[in-house]
Structures are given as C-alpha cells and as structure tokens.
Design an enzyme around this catalytic site. Structure first.
Site, PDB file in Angstrom:
ATOM      1  N   LYS A 115       0.819  -1.187   0.064  1.00 51.21           N
ATOM      2  CA  LYS A 115      -0.050   0.080  -0.068  1.00 51.21           C
ATOM      3  C   LYS A 115       0.919   1.187   0.020  1.00 51.21           C
ATOM      4  O   LYS A 115       0.590   2.360  -0.698  1.00 51.21           O
ATOM      5  CB  LYS A 115      -1.078  -0.076   1.071  1.00 51.21           C
ATOM      6  CG  LYS A 115      -1.947  -1.270   1.125  1.00 51.21           C
ATOM      7  CD  LYS A 115      -3.590  -0.788   0.999  1.00 51.21           C
ATOM      8  CE  LYS A 115      -4.110  -1.965   0.406  1.00 51.21           C
ATOM      9  NZ  LYS A 115      -5.456  -1.872   0.429  1.00 51.21           N
ATOM     10  N   LYS A 197      -2.975 -10.128  -6.595  1.00 52.09           N
ATOM     11  CA  LYS A 197      -4.285 -10.710  -6.251  1.00 52.09           C
ATOM     12  C   LYS A 197      -5.618  -9.625  -6.858  1.00 52.09           C
ATOM     13  O   LYS A 197      -5.181  -8.350  -6.924  1.00 52.09           O
ATOM     14  CB  LYS A 197      -4.368 -10.647  -4.660  1.00 52.09           C
ATOM     15  CG  LYS A 197      -4.256  -9.339  -4.072  1.00 52.09           C
ATOM     16  CD  LYS A 197      -4.736  -9.362  -2.470  1.00 52.09           C
ATOM     17  CE  LYS A 197      -5.231  -8.143  -1.988  1.00 52.09           C
ATOM     18  NZ  LYS A 197      -6.485  -8.096  -1.015  1.00 52.09           N
ATOM     19  N   LYS A 200     -10.232  -5.125  -4.441  1.00 54.89           N
ATOM     20  CA  LYS A 200     -11.504  -4.174  -4.555  1.00 54.89           C
ATOM     21  C   LYS A 200     -11.118  -2.543  -5.090  1.00 54.89           C
ATOM     22  O   LYS A 200     -11.785  -2.169  -6.143  1.00 54.89           O
ATOM     23  CB  LYS A 200     -12.145  -3.867  -3.252  1.00 54.89           C
ATOM     24  CG  LYS A 200     -13.381  -4.470  -2.865  1.00 54.89           C
ATOM     25  CD  LYS A 200     -13.936  -3.880  -1.559  1.00 54.89           C
ATOM     26  CE  LYS A 200     -13.593  -4.844  -0.419  1.00 54.89           C
ATOM     27  NZ  LYS A 200     -12.708  -4.217   0.315  1.00 54.89           N
TER      28      LYS A 200
HETATM   29  P1  ATP Z   1      -8.596  -3.212  -1.037  1.00 50.10           P
HETATM   30  O1  ATP Z   1      -8.253  -3.403  -2.390  1.00 50.10           O
HETATM   31  O2  ATP Z   1      -9.168  -2.066  -0.477  1.00 50.10           O
HETATM   32  O3  ATP Z   1      -7.388  -3.513  -0.057  1.00 50.10           O
HETATM   33  P2  ATP Z   1      -9.578  -5.950  -0.768  1.00 50.10           P
HETATM   34  O4  ATP Z   1     -10.157  -6.325  -2.122  1.00 50.10           O
HETATM   35  O5  ATP Z   1      -8.011  -6.362  -0.556  1.00 50.10           O
HETATM   36  O6  ATP Z   1      -9.516  -4.342  -0.611  1.00 50.10           O
HETATM   37  P3  ATP Z   1     -10.354  -6.346   1.988  1.00 50.10           P
HETATM   38  O7  ATP Z   1     -11.442  -5.560   2.477  1.00 50.10           O
HETATM   39  O8  ATP Z   1      -8.980  -5.852   2.227  1.00 50.10           O
HETATM   40  O9  ATP Z   1     -10.417  -6.323   0.286  1.00 50.10           O
HETATM   41  O10 ATP Z   1     -10.307  -7.942   2.297  1.00 50.10           O
HETATM   42  C1  ATP Z   1     -11.765  -8.466   2.757  1.00 50.10           C
HETATM   43  C2  ATP Z   1     -11.270  -9.828   2.566  1.00 50.10           C
HETATM   44  O11 ATP Z   1     -11.438 -10.514   1.488  1.00 50.10           O
HETATM   45  C3  ATP Z   1     -10.368 -10.376   3.378  1.00 50.10           C
HETATM   46  O12 ATP Z   1     -10.440 -11.508   4.374  1.00 50.10           O
HETATM   47  C4  ATP Z   1      -9.359 -10.852   2.407  1.00 50.10           C
HETATM   48  O13 ATP Z   1      -8.521 -11.932   2.707  1.00 50.10           O
HETATM   49  C5  ATP Z   1     -10.353 -11.368   1.399  1.00 50.10           C
HETATM   50  N1  ATP Z   1      -9.450 -11.179  -0.077  1.00 50.10           N
HETATM   51  C6  ATP Z   1      -9.277  -9.896  -0.366  1.00 50.10           C
HETATM   52  N2  ATP Z   1      -8.896 -10.126  -1.684  1.00 50.10           N
HETATM   53  C7  ATP Z   1      -8.889 -11.484  -2.093  1.00 50.10           C
HETATM   54  C8  ATP Z   1      -8.554 -12.356  -3.232  1.00 50.10           C
HETATM   55  N3  ATP Z   1      -8.031 -11.953  -4.198  1.00 50.10           N
HETATM   56  N4  ATP Z   1      -8.711 -13.508  -2.997  1.00 50.10           N
HETATM   57  C9  ATP Z   1      -9.198 -14.218  -2.078  1.00 50.10           C
HETATM   58  N5  ATP Z   1      -9.453 -13.393  -0.817  1.00 50.10           N
HETATM   59  C10 ATP Z   1      -9.356 -12.172  -0.888  1.00 50.10           C
END
Ligand code: ATP
Ligand code: LTN
Length: 335
Positions: A115, A197, A200
């Site tokens: 980040k 990965k 969002k």
């Molecule tokens: P951001 O992009 O804002 O960092 P994010 O998509 O990584 O958000 P989070 O809110 O940080 O999402 O994560 C919510 C949940 O989803 C956590 O349990 C995280 O481990 C899971 N998660 C996030 N991205 C993935 C992915 N690509 N595959 C599987 N699990 C995921």
C-alpha cells in the site's frame, strides 16, 4: 448468542463493491460458519481511512457492504453485523495494542509495503499501525477463529504474537485466535495481471469481477482475461497463472477438484472454458444480486439491523475492554 459456541470475527474494508476474490476468499466461508459459531462481521471503516476516501462514497460503500453481507447469506439475527466506527472499543483497544506492537514487526508487513508503494504520497501513521488495530478488532471479542483470504495470514500471525505478549505480561487475558483460510478460493488473482491478487480498489475495471456486475459484464471480463499461448487447460501457477486462476475460480464455485476440471476440459479451447467459468459465476451471483436489490429498497429494515447489532457489539466489546484496562492499571470508572 449461545454461551457454548466458539466466536468468529472477520471484516472487510468499505473501499468499494465486493469482488469475486472477497466473496470466494472470505464471505462465502462466513455463510457456512454462522450456524456453528457466534459470529461478528464488521465493516472496518476505520481501516479504510488509512487510504484517502471520499466521505460520501465511504458512507455509501459501508452501507452497501453491509447489505452485501446479508444478500450473500449472512443472517443478521444470527450474526452481529456492524460498523467498526460505531463501536469505540476498537479504537480504545487499538491504542493499547499499539503499545504492545514493535516497529520491527510492522516493518515486515507486506500489506504495508504494497500500500505504501501504491499510495506513495500518503504513507500515514495509520497505514503503518493498521495491524495493531486489526489485532484489536479480533482480540476485543475473545475470538477463536478468523476466516480470511490468504493475504491476511501475516496479520493474523502478528495478532497472535501481540496476544501472547500481553498474556505473558499480565496473565491470561486474550484468547489466541486461529486463522481459517479455505483450501480453494483463498487467493483469487487479477484477471488482467494474474500474478497480483484481485483487489476491490484496482483501477482497471476489467481486472475484477464485482458482486454487483451484470451477466454481460461478467462474460465480457472473463473473455478478456489474460491467459497464455500454451493452449492447455492445466493448473500450473508458475507458467500459466491466468488459466490457473480461472481453474481455481471454477473449482471454488463448483467444488470440483483441479484434476476433474483438467479432465473435463481436456482438448477444449480457452474460449470455451472462459464462457463456462463466466456462466458458473453468473449463476452463483444471480440470487445474491436479486436479494441485494430487494434489500436496497427496505431502508427501515436495514436501519433497524444496524441499530440492534451495534448495541450488541458495544455491549460485548465493553466487557473485554474494561478487563484489559484494569489489568494495565487504568483507574476504575466511578459511577
Ligand atoms: P482493498 O483493495 O481496498 O485493499 P481488498 O479487495 O483487498 O480491498 P479487503 O477488504 O482488504 O479487500 O478484504 C476482505 C477480505 O477478502 C479479507 O478476508 C481478504 O483476505 C479477502 N480477500 C481480498 N482479496 C482477496 C482475493 N483476491 N482472493 C481471496 N480473498 C481475498
Ligand atoms: N485487514 C483486513 C480487514 C480486516 C480484518 C480485521 C479481517 C480488518 N480487521 C479483523 C479480519 C479480522 C483486510 O485488509 N482484508
């Protein structure tokens, strides 16, 4: 909430609509655990502001996320679903745990490093101490199990270390939580850059499937997904990350093993496989999207859920917070 059940805590940041990664890595597992455990599922808006947010969007995203939790199958009468910013115990315990977290530990966190690179103009102290607040989220409820995607494993290990450190100094206080990381779907990758990965907050809209995407959008995004020139549907992350990602998505949705999928599509082209995966995703998301649209219309119902669940979470949080404050030596509250 039943006395003899173990406790689950997990959360998501209201940084945008949920992706297929969030769903398969976390939310889907949450829905299967709700009968067996006492569960708290938080909307971690305090974590979200470690990256600059637009206030109106943050508010909207938080409410939409809560509705998506319910639409995906979380029963709001069986699970405590609430906003982190409305339970002040998170911030209070967060501060305390900051004082039990070493800079050396925070320096090793890969999410902080990622980040910081992405937001080089805003590497704030909150982003750095994010894991101490996450530890507070979990330890505030004597959590036994934390269902998350693979990317959160390191934060979970730090949470355990912080809890053990506190317990060693002050005597048994916190339950030591275990991570719950599913065997499939725990790491869904970006459709355009399959070595990253799926996230969002990704800028490229073709890279992520959102829970709210329409069927034609889903199909289009899968058709555009990056693959390779091997022309072979094989799970081989090293050499074929794109196609391996599609296999793991299909596996997480259909419960078929990688071997079964390879056999089923032996000799078929990537084009056919992409359409199959897209169809499976569309079918899975259809009932969730219907429920989501219905719930959006029922403002009073959602408001009532928020009100009742916030009270429950606050009540539980205060009990453990007082215990911690007493152990540390903070003066008792005189009433
Ligand atoms: P951001 O992009 O804002 O960092 P994010 O998509 O990584 O958000 P989070 O809110 O940080 O999402 O994560 C919510 C949940 O989803 C956590 O349990 C995280 O481990 C899971 N998660 C996030 N991205 C993935 C992915 N690509 N595959 C599987 N699990 C995921
Ligand atoms: N750090 C997590 C979100 C998060 C969380 C939590 C997950 C904040 N607090 C407590 C589980 C338990 C993330 O970025 N996905």
């Amino acid at each position: 909430m039943e006395q003899n059940k173990k406790t689950i805590f997990s959360g998501m940041q209201p940084t945008g609509a949920i992706t297929l990664g969030n769903y398969l890595g976390a939310l889907k597992n949450w829905t299967t655990l709700q009968e067996e455990y006492n569960c708290l599922y938080c909307i971690v808006d305090m974590h979200a502001i470690t990256v600059r947010q637009n206030p109106a969007e943050l508010r909207k995203n938080a409410r939409n996320l809560l509705i998506q939790y319910i639409a995906a199958g979380l029963d709001p009468t069986k699970n405590i679903i609430y906003y982190q910013s409305q339970v002040s115990g998170h911030a209070e315990l967060g501060w305390i745990l900051n004082c039990f977290t070493y800079m050396g530990e925070l320096n090793r966190m890969t999410q902080f490093k990622d980040k910081s690179k992405k937001h080089a103009d805003n590497i704030n102290a909150g982003l750095y101490t994010y894991p101490a607040l996450m530890a507070a989220d979990i330890l505030l409820f004597n959590t036994d199990l934390v269902p998350v995607g693979h990317d959160q494993k390191q934060h979970l290990e730090l949470t355990r270390d912080i809890a053990m450190r506190f317990n060693t100094i002050y005597g048994d206080t916190f339950t030591i939580p275990d991570p719950y990381i599913g065997k499939v779907g725990a790491k869904i990758m970006d459709l355009q850059e399959p070595t990253n990965k799926m996230s969002k907050s990704a800028e490229d809209k073709n890279a992520t499937i959102l829970l709210t995407d329409k069927p034609d959008e889903i199909l289009k995004k899968f058709k555009r997904a990056v693959t390779d020139n091997f022309a072979n549907i094989k799970y081989d992350v090293e050499n074929q990350p794109g196609i391996s990602n599609l296999i793991s998505i299909y596996s997480a949705i259909t419960n078929k093993t990688y071997d079964e999928i390879e056999n089923e599509f032996a000799g078929k082209g990537y084009g056919d496989f992409k359409v199959e995966v897209a169809q499976a995703v569309i079918e899975t998301l259809k009932p969730i999207q219907q429920k989501y649209d219905e719930l959006q219309k029922d403002k009073a119902y959602i408001d009532n859920i928020i009100k009742e669940n916030t009270e429950k979470a606050n009540y539980k949080a205060q009990k453990i917070l007082r215990k911690v404050q007493k152990k540390i030596g903070f003066p008792p509250i005189i009433r």
